[in-house]
Motif scaffolding. Sequence first.
Motif, PDB file in Angstrom:
ATOM      1  N   GLU A   1     -20.989  94.301  91.047  1.00  0.00           N
ATOM      2  CA  GLU A   1     -21.494  92.923  91.109  1.00  0.00           C
ATOM      3  C   GLU A   1     -21.312  92.278  89.744  1.00  0.00           C
ATOM      4  OE1 GLU A   1     -25.335  91.480  93.328  1.00  0.00           O
ATOM      5  OE2 GLU A   1     -25.858  92.177  91.319  1.00  0.00           O
ATOM      6  N   CYS A   2     -20.735  91.102  89.728  1.00  0.00           N
ATOM      7  CA  CYS A   2     -20.464  90.413  88.452  1.00  0.00           C
ATOM      8  C   CYS A   2     -21.000  88.992  88.528  1.00  0.00           C
ATOM      9  CB  CYS A   2     -18.946  90.385  88.226  1.00  0.00           C
ATOM     10  SG  CYS A   2     -18.442  89.407  86.811  1.00  0.00           S
ATOM     11  N   HIS A   3     -21.736  88.568  87.508  1.00  0.00           N
ATOM     12  CA  HIS A   3     -22.176  87.173  87.462  1.00  0.00           C
ATOM     13  C   HIS A   3     -22.455  86.768  86.010  1.00  0.00           C
ATOM     14  CE1 HIS A   3     -26.313  88.583  87.001  1.00  0.00           C
ATOM     15  NE2 HIS A   3     -26.083  89.413  88.008  1.00  0.00           N
TER      16      HIS A   3
ATOM     17  N   LYS B   1     -24.890  85.839  84.301  1.00  0.00           N
ATOM     18  CA  LYS B   1     -26.120  86.180  83.576  1.00  0.00           C
ATOM     19  C   LYS B   1     -26.062  87.557  82.928  1.00  0.00           C
ATOM     20  CE  LYS B   1     -29.209  83.093  85.967  1.00  0.00           C
ATOM     21  NZ  LYS B   1     -30.100  82.933  87.081  1.00  0.00           N
ATOM     22  N   LEU B   2     -25.047  88.337  83.250  1.00  0.00           N
ATOM     23  CA  LEU B   2     -24.931  89.665  82.636  1.00  0.00           C
ATOM     24  C   LEU B   2     -24.536  89.515  81.162  1.00  0.00           C
ATOM     25  CD1 LEU B   2     -23.048  91.536  85.522  1.00  0.00           C
ATOM     26  CD2 LEU B   2     -25.482  91.623  84.965  1.00  0.00           C
ATOM     27  N   THR B   3     -25.074  90.360  80.315  1.00  0.00           N
ATOM     28  CA  THR B   3     -24.771  90.227  78.874  1.00  0.00           C
ATOM     29  C   THR B   3     -23.316  90.563  78.560  1.00  0.00           C
ATOM     30  OG1 THR B   3     -25.513  92.477  78.490  1.00  0.00           O
ATOM     31  CG2 THR B   3     -27.141  90.745  78.176  1.00  0.00           C
ATOM     32  N   CYS B   4     -22.652  91.251  79.488  1.00  0.00           N
ATOM     33  CA  CYS B   4     -21.239  91.602  79.268  1.00  0.00           C
ATOM     34  C   CYS B   4     -20.297  90.480  79.703  1.00  0.00           C
ATOM     35  CB  CYS B   4     -20.896  92.880  80.036  1.00  0.00           C
ATOM     36  SG  CYS B   4     -21.162  92.696  81.816  1.00  0.00           S
ATOM     37  N   PHE B   5     -20.834  89.349  80.153  1.00  0.00           N
ATOM     38  CA  PHE B   5     -19.982  88.314  80.761  1.00  0.00           C
ATOM     39  C   PHE B   5     -18.851  87.907  79.802  1.00  0.00           C
ATOM     40  CE2 PHE B   5     -19.040  83.975  82.333  1.00  0.00           C
ATOM     41  CZ  PHE B   5     -18.626  84.362  83.593  1.00  0.00           C
ATOM     42  N   GLY B   6     -17.621  88.065  80.256  1.00  0.00           N
ATOM     43  CA  GLY B   6     -16.437  87.706  79.472  1.00  0.00           C
ATOM     44  C   GLY B   6     -15.891  88.822  78.610  1.00  0.00           C
ATOM     45  N   MET B   7     -16.660  89.921  78.453  1.00  0.00           N
ATOM     46  CA  MET B   7     -16.161  91.006  77.597  1.00  0.00           C
ATOM     47  C   MET B   7     -14.890  91.635  78.165  1.00  0.00           C
ATOM     48  SD  MET B   7     -19.724  92.799  76.414  1.00  0.00           S
ATOM     49  CE  MET B   7     -18.983  94.086  75.435  1.00  0.00           C
ATOM     50  N   CYS B   8     -14.769  91.632  79.489  1.00  0.00           N
ATOM     51  CA  CYS B   8     -13.591  92.229  80.125  1.00  0.00           C
ATOM     52  C   CYS B   8     -12.336  91.378  79.898  1.00  0.00           C
ATOM     53  CB  CYS B   8     -13.846  92.392  81.625  1.00  0.00           C
ATOM     54  SG  CYS B   8     -14.507  90.879  82.362  1.00  0.00           S
ATOM     55  N   CYS B   9     -12.481  90.150  79.448  1.00  0.00           N
ATOM     56  CA  CYS B   9     -11.340  89.251  79.290  1.00  0.00           C
ATOM     57  C   CYS B   9     -10.626  89.454  77.955  1.00  0.00           C
ATOM     58  CB  CYS B   9     -11.784  87.798  79.462  1.00  0.00           C
ATOM     59  SG  CYS B   9     -12.356  87.445  81.130  1.00  0.00           S
TER      60      CYS B   9
ATOM     61  N   ASN C   1      -8.661  91.641  91.223  1.00  0.00           N
ATOM     62  CA  ASN C   1      -8.822  93.014  91.703  1.00  0.00           C
ATOM     63  C   ASN C   1      -9.927  93.782  90.984  1.00  0.00           C
ATOM     64  OD1 ASN C   1      -7.208  94.045  93.876  1.00  0.00           O
ATOM     65  ND2 ASN C   1      -5.388  93.637  92.633  1.00  0.00           N
ATOM     66  N   TYR C   2     -10.161  93.485  89.708  1.00  0.00           N
ATOM     67  CA  TYR C   2     -11.105  94.283  88.932  1.00  0.00           C
ATOM     68  C   TYR C   2     -12.460  94.383  89.648  1.00  0.00           C
ATOM     69  CZ  TYR C   2     -13.756  96.241  85.156  1.00  0.00           C
ATOM     70  OH  TYR C   2     -14.542  97.081  84.413  1.00  0.00           O
ATOM     71  N   PRO C   3     -13.087  95.558  89.755  1.00  0.00           N
ATOM     72  CA  PRO C   3     -12.772  96.815  89.050  1.00  0.00           C
ATOM     73  C   PRO C   3     -11.798  97.715  89.799  1.00  0.00           C
ATOM     74  CG  PRO C   3     -14.816  97.081  90.239  1.00  0.00           C
ATOM     75  CD  PRO C   3     -14.344  95.695  90.520  1.00  0.00           C
TER      76      PRO C   3
ATOM     77  N   TYR D   1     -18.963  99.014  78.760  1.00  0.00           N
ATOM     78  CA  TYR D   1     -19.749  97.787  78.551  1.00  0.00           C
ATOM     79  C   TYR D   1     -19.974  97.028  79.858  1.00  0.00           C
ATOM     80  CZ  TYR D   1     -15.020  95.899  78.719  1.00  0.00           C
ATOM     81  OH  TYR D   1     -13.737  95.597  79.102  1.00  0.00           O
ATOM     82  N   CYS D   2     -19.205  97.342  80.909  1.00  0.00           N
ATOM     83  CA  CYS D   2     -19.255  96.565  82.160  1.00  0.00           C
ATOM     84  C   CYS D   2     -20.522  96.919  82.934  1.00  0.00           C
ATOM     85  CB  CYS D   2     -18.009  96.833  82.997  1.00  0.00           C
ATOM     86  SG  CYS D   2     -18.044  95.961  84.585  1.00  0.00           S
ATOM     87  N   GLU D   3     -21.463  95.980  82.937  1.00  0.00           N
ATOM     88  CA  GLU D   3     -22.753  96.207  83.615  1.00  0.00           C
ATOM     89  C   GLU D   3     -22.641  96.070  85.126  1.00  0.00           C
ATOM     90  OE1 GLU D   3     -25.573  93.515  81.893  1.00  0.00           O
ATOM     91  OE2 GLU D   3     -24.857  93.951  79.869  1.00  0.00           O
ATOM     92  N   GLY D   4     -21.527  95.531  85.598  1.00  0.00           N
ATOM     93  CA  GLY D   4     -21.370  95.307  87.035  1.00  0.00           C
ATOM     94  C   GLY D   4     -21.070  96.576  87.817  1.00  0.00           C
ATOM     95  N   LEU D   5     -20.530  97.593  87.143  1.00  0.00           N
ATOM     96  CA  LEU D   5     -20.174  98.835  87.831  1.00  0.00           C
ATOM     97  C   LEU D   5     -21.431  99.533  88.328  1.00  0.00           C
ATOM     98  CD1 LEU D   5     -17.458 100.077  85.308  1.00  0.00           C
ATOM     99  CD2 LEU D   5     -17.033  99.383  87.679  1.00  0.00           C
TER     100      LEU D   5
HETATM  101  S1  SF4 Z   1     -17.576  93.266  82.038  1.00  0.00           S
HETATM  102 FE1  SF4 Z   1     -17.779  93.690  84.262  1.00  0.00          FE
HETATM  103  S2  SF4 Z   1     -19.718  92.754  84.932  1.00  0.00           S
HETATM  104 FE2  SF4 Z   1     -19.243  91.990  82.852  1.00  0.00          FE
HETATM  105  S3  SF4 Z   1     -18.186  90.040  83.260  1.00  0.00           S
HETATM  106 FE3  SF4 Z   1     -16.592  91.597  83.107  1.00  0.00          FE
HETATM  107  S4  SF4 Z   1     -16.254  92.323  85.208  1.00  0.00           S
HETATM  108 FE4  SF4 Z   1     -18.204  91.185  85.193  1.00  0.00          FE
END
Ligand code: SF4
Length: 253
Positions: free
Chosen positions: A23-25, A27-35, A108-110, A136-140
């Motif tokens: 789940e990704c949204h 409000k997660l503190t990791c938002f954008g870190m995957c980019c 596709n991610y994750p 770092y991905c809190e959505g996993l």
């Molecule tokens: S790191 Fe994971 S949970 Fe956080 S924004 Fe990227 S895909 Fe979503």
Amino acid sequence: MTWHENLEDFGKKLEPGSTFRFECHPKLTCFGMCCSTEITLTPYDIARMRRHLNIDTGEFLSTYCKVYTDPRTGFPFVVLKHKEDGKCVFLGNHGCSLYESRPSCCRNYPLARVIDDDDNSDKRLTIYYLQQEATYCEGLGRGSDRTVGGYCEMNGLIPYEKANDLFLDIPFAYQRLSHSVRHDSEVQSMVFEAVFNFDSFFAKYGRFNHVSAPKDDHEMIVLVRSIALNLIKKSARLKLGEQTVNSEIIRDS
Ligand code: SF4
Ligand code: SF4
């Protein structure tokens, strides 16, 4: 040959019918870190993104992309540029600035979608992996159970998969050329223009052959595939040049 849309390390293989939680949204503190990862683009990704930005492929590639050549196969590939902070050139303050047209591997991610030859037939195998290395991905592991099919549909991947599977015939065919042809800079440059810089390719050569560029992005990839496969087939024996492209490559596609 194996083709994947982003990674060297695929993660955990997902068996058909298995589920995963993600789940990704914002409000997660990791938002954008995957980019900040490397995003490889397919021709259909480029078609959709350049349409979103209302520019042609030449401007899109020179402004937002870097181009590499795979040292093993000689085939060109395209990745998104990063900004000085190491983030994707399209990451804004509120997330992806072209979210509706984001590329396949971001959708596709994750999951990682890997295409491989089936040793026992002419068919290709599509295998999905769950990428888990981004600690770092809190959505996993968050949210409810998801199936691969449901996740792909939710992320608008159906037209991407159709177009990307057509595109895959091109690198697979390219790899069957001899080593010297695959690594010939003139061949590489022509294939790059036809496959990735298709707006410029059609503007340059289409008028000789009364071929107009399709307005529909999927139809564009159908035509790109046809021209590229013809180009690859003939590049083994033809000296490439404008006259060759004019008279041989497009006409027969
Ligand atoms: S790191 Fe994971 S949970 Fe956080 S924004 Fe990227 S895909 Fe979503
Ligand atoms: S294209 Fe959008 S979603 Fe993909 S890495 Fe760049 S900012 Fe993130």
